[in-house]
Design a protein around this motif. Sequence first.
Motif, mmCIF file in Angstrom:
data_model
loop_
_atom_site.group_PDB
_atom_site.id
_atom_site.type_symbol
_atom_site.label_atom_id
_atom_site.label_comp_id
_atom_site.label_asym_id
_atom_site.label_seq_id
_atom_site.Cartn_x
_atom_site.Cartn_y
_atom_site.Cartn_z
ATOM 1 N N GLU A 162 0.781 -1.417 0.126
ATOM 2 C CA GLU A 162 0.125 0.032 -0.064
ATOM 3 C C GLU A 162 0.863 1.308 0.116
ATOM 4 O O GLU A 162 0.460 2.267 -0.692
ATOM 5 C CB GLU A 162 -1.028 -0.154 1.221
ATOM 6 C CG GLU A 162 -1.896 1.119 1.157
ATOM 7 C CD GLU A 162 -2.903 1.076 0.052
ATOM 8 O OE1 GLU A 162 -3.393 1.935 -0.365
ATOM 9 O OE2 GLU A 162 -3.156 0.021 -0.453
ATOM 10 N N ASP A 163 2.023 1.218 0.845
ATOM 11 C CA ASP A 163 2.694 2.397 0.781
ATOM 12 C C ASP A 163 3.615 2.702 -0.484
ATOM 13 O O ASP A 163 3.660 3.575 -1.087
ATOM 14 C CB ASP A 163 3.977 2.248 1.636
ATOM 15 C CG ASP A 163 3.324 2.209 3.338
ATOM 16 O OD1 ASP A 163 2.091 2.712 3.600
ATOM 17 O OD2 ASP A 163 3.927 1.571 4.045
ATOM 18 N N GLY A 164 3.841 1.593 -1.171
ATOM 19 C CA GLY A 164 4.358 1.746 -2.310
ATOM 20 C C GLY A 164 3.551 2.134 -3.719
ATOM 21 O O GLY A 164 3.708 2.804 -4.374
ATOM 22 N N ILE A 165 2.110 1.898 -3.519
ATOM 23 C CA ILE A 165 1.038 2.235 -4.416
ATOM 24 C C ILE A 165 0.781 3.685 -4.102
ATOM 25 O O ILE A 165 0.731 4.639 -5.124
ATOM 26 C CB ILE A 165 -0.167 1.512 -4.056
ATOM 27 C CG1 ILE A 165 -0.176 0.155 -4.512
ATOM 28 C CG2 ILE A 165 -1.387 2.185 -5.090
ATOM 29 C CD1 ILE A 165 -1.159 -0.737 -4.649
ATOM 30 N N GLN A 166 1.031 4.261 -2.748
ATOM 31 C CA GLN A 166 0.847 5.711 -2.599
ATOM 32 C C GLN A 166 2.137 6.624 -3.396
ATOM 33 O O GLN A 166 1.863 7.611 -3.888
ATOM 34 C CB GLN A 166 0.769 6.073 -1.241
ATOM 35 C CG GLN A 166 -0.658 5.464 -0.449
ATOM 36 C CD GLN A 166 -0.555 5.576 0.856
ATOM 37 O OE1 GLN A 166 0.237 6.293 1.509
ATOM 38 N NE2 GLN A 166 -1.912 5.155 1.548
ATOM 39 N N ALA A 167 3.263 6.013 -3.188
ATOM 40 C CA ALA A 167 4.248 6.442 -3.798
ATOM 41 C C ALA A 167 4.256 6.266 -5.254
ATOM 42 O O ALA A 167 4.676 7.418 -5.937
ATOM 43 C CB ALA A 167 5.564 5.884 -3.330
ATOM 44 N N GLY A 168 3.624 5.261 -5.885
ATOM 45 C CA GLY A 168 3.515 5.311 -7.229
ATOM 46 C C GLY A 168 2.479 6.285 -7.651
ATOM 47 O O GLY A 168 2.552 6.982 -8.732
ATOM 48 N N GLU A 169 1.519 6.640 -6.922
ATOM 49 C CA GLU A 169 0.331 7.745 -7.353
ATOM 50 C C GLU A 169 1.325 8.932 -7.593
ATOM 51 O O GLU A 169 0.719 9.832 -8.370
ATOM 52 C CB GLU A 169 -0.708 7.777 -6.139
ATOM 53 C CG GLU A 169 -1.796 8.717 -6.915
ATOM 54 C CD GLU A 169 -2.844 8.807 -5.552
ATOM 55 O OE1 GLU A 169 -3.828 9.494 -5.817
ATOM 56 O OE2 GLU A 169 -2.636 7.901 -4.629
ATOM 57 N N LYS A 170 2.038 9.496 -6.622
ATOM 58 C CA LYS A 170 2.687 10.483 -6.703
ATOM 59 C C LYS A 170 3.623 10.713 -7.902
ATOM 60 O O LYS A 170 3.424 11.559 -8.614
ATOM 61 C CB LYS A 170 3.616 11.103 -5.339
ATOM 62 C CG LYS A 170 2.733 10.897 -4.124
ATOM 63 C CD LYS A 170 3.672 11.005 -2.899
ATOM 64 C CE LYS A 170 2.969 11.165 -1.545
ATOM 65 N NZ LYS A 170 3.716 11.272 -0.341
ATOM 66 N N ILE A 171 4.279 9.665 -8.162
ATOM 67 C CA ILE A 171 5.157 9.732 -9.238
ATOM 68 C C ILE A 171 4.119 9.649 -10.640
ATOM 69 O O ILE A 171 4.406 10.558 -11.411
ATOM 70 C CB ILE A 171 5.958 8.307 -9.476
ATOM 71 C CG1 ILE A 171 6.810 8.241 -8.261
ATOM 72 C CG2 ILE A 171 6.559 8.182 -10.696
ATOM 73 C CD1 ILE A 171 7.578 6.732 -8.122
ATOM 74 N N VAL A 175 4.981 2.846 -9.940
ATOM 75 C CA VAL A 175 3.977 3.366 -10.517
ATOM 76 C C VAL A 175 3.350 2.564 -11.824
ATOM 77 O O VAL A 175 1.900 2.797 -11.819
ATOM 78 C CB VAL A 175 4.738 4.563 -11.730
ATOM 79 C CG1 VAL A 175 5.530 3.834 -12.756
ATOM 80 C CG2 VAL A 175 3.680 5.703 -12.165
ATOM 81 N N SER A 176 4.125 1.457 -11.956
ATOM 82 C CA SER A 176 3.147 0.282 -12.532
ATOM 83 C C SER A 176 2.319 -0.113 -11.835
ATOM 84 O O SER A 176 1.011 -0.621 -12.358
ATOM 85 C CB SER A 176 4.324 -0.695 -13.167
ATOM 86 O OG SER A 176 5.201 -0.152 -13.920
ATOM 87 N N SER A 177 2.300 -0.481 -10.527
ATOM 88 C CA SER A 177 1.479 -1.107 -9.701
ATOM 89 C C SER A 177 0.231 -0.078 -9.413
ATOM 90 O O SER A 177 -0.962 -0.499 -9.409
ATOM 91 C CB SER A 177 2.076 -1.357 -8.174
ATOM 92 O OG SER A 177 3.215 -2.373 -8.492
ATOM 93 N N TYR A 178 0.494 0.980 -9.408
ATOM 94 C CA TYR A 178 -0.517 2.087 -9.165
ATOM 95 C C TYR A 178 -1.414 2.051 -10.550
ATOM 96 O O TYR A 178 -2.675 2.340 -10.419
ATOM 97 C CB TYR A 178 -0.146 3.395 -9.043
ATOM 98 C CG TYR A 178 -1.008 4.557 -9.135
ATOM 99 C CD1 TYR A 178 -1.958 4.762 -7.978
ATOM 100 C CD2 TYR A 178 -1.178 5.378 -10.173
ATOM 101 C CE1 TYR A 178 -3.057 5.765 -8.132
ATOM 102 C CE2 TYR A 178 -1.986 6.658 -10.319
ATOM 103 C CZ TYR A 178 -2.942 6.515 -9.094
ATOM 104 O OH TYR A 178 -3.803 7.528 -9.113
ATOM 105 N N ILE A 179 -0.883 1.936 -11.838
ATOM 106 C CA ILE A 179 -1.584 1.866 -12.920
ATOM 107 C C ILE A 179 -2.482 0.968 -12.892
ATOM 108 O O ILE A 179 -3.752 0.937 -13.281
ATOM 109 C CB ILE A 179 -0.603 1.981 -13.992
ATOM 110 C CG1 ILE A 179 0.120 3.480 -14.237
ATOM 111 C CG2 ILE A 179 -1.480 1.658 -15.415
ATOM 112 C CD1 ILE A 179 0.990 3.347 -15.210
ATOM 113 N N LEU A 180 -2.214 -0.306 -12.449
ATOM 114 C CA LEU A 180 -2.991 -1.196 -12.641
ATOM 115 C C LEU A 180 -4.320 -1.219 -11.611
ATOM 116 O O LEU A 180 -5.407 -1.887 -11.728
ATOM 117 C CB LEU A 180 -2.116 -2.782 -12.076
ATOM 118 C CG LEU A 180 -1.237 -3.043 -13.140
ATOM 119 C CD1 LEU A 180 -0.585 -4.456 -12.793
ATOM 120 C CD2 LEU A 180 -2.230 -3.300 -14.520
#
Length: 362
Positions: free
Chosen positions: A262-271, A335-340
């Motif tokens: 979840e923390d990585g997805i939030q970081a991916g959203e910012k990117i 960012v790839s995880s956030y896109i999915l």
Amino acid sequence: MNNLLFGFMKFPLNIISAQFQGINDSGMWEIFKNPTIIAMTTVALVLLLAIFLLGNAMIKIKYMVLQDKKKKLRTHPTDVVKSFIPFIFIGEGSFGFNFSYGLISVNIIDGVHNSVFYLLLMTIFIELVVILFIIRTISVDVKPYILSSSKPLKTRKKVSFYDWWWKKVNKASDDEDKVDTGHMYDGIRELDNKIPPWWRYAFYSTIVFAVVYLWRYHVSETAPLQIEEYEIAVAEAEEAHQAYLLAAGNRIDENNVEMVDEDGIQAGEKIFMQNCAACHGGNGEGLVGPNLTDEYWIHGKGELPDVFTVVKYGVVEKGMMAWKDQLSPSMMAQVSSYILTLQGTNPPNQKEPQGERYEPAN
């Protein structure tokens, strides 16, 4: 003994007279101004005095030993000494002749004619040999006499290391009657023994430790307290964790990429908002770039490795740049995880579908 002493005294005098013959032009008394001659002559005279004293002592000891053994003195001690140095008794006819007829050359050693220097050196050497011989003679004569007349040594009782150590650390009195307090409880006598040294020294050490601890942690504050140590340890662990994640993230590629937490997805959203929203929209609805929320994909099948590959290498013919030089592997995985996660969100103003339809993998 008088002949021995006369022989030793005559030899340095011959040397000094030879030195006078070599320096007649500069004055007879100039020899006494040369420090080398003065030093070597002084050493020779001191050694001569030592020979005289040791020789007399040797004669007395020999008479004492021989008298104690009731033996007659067959050889005078000085005869043995004189046998080592016969050339000392040679008169002016030998050394004086050589000095007078050219043995002294023009070579100078520290301001002294070389022949005189070496002869003085030889005199000192011979005197040292004689002293060593006299000392050896005395030790040989005296040692058996002392050993034969000495009393046998008392044997000491051997004490084990444990017994010695136990006695040192306890210091308990062997005579219990002297330390008996007169009190008895249930058949147990109370003794007034001194505190064992190990206990006393341990107590002293605690006082020293307390003073050092107080000064170090509360006065000078040169060391952190327990809470500060905990905070420092936590900070160091966090740095090590981040370094590990960074090192592990740099090894991520399209073959081993996995969904982040979840923390990585939030970081991916910012990117995504900083780098991708300009072309794909803030919600992924698609602007210049395609819509990322539907089930249609132009490149790949909508799997995480496919999205990661497109982000990493880009699509140059469609105007999408490669992000491998701007983003780290871990950031591209985020960012790839956030896109999915945008799949099926149905944002407003979606762009029409492009590519082929692929259902998301479970």
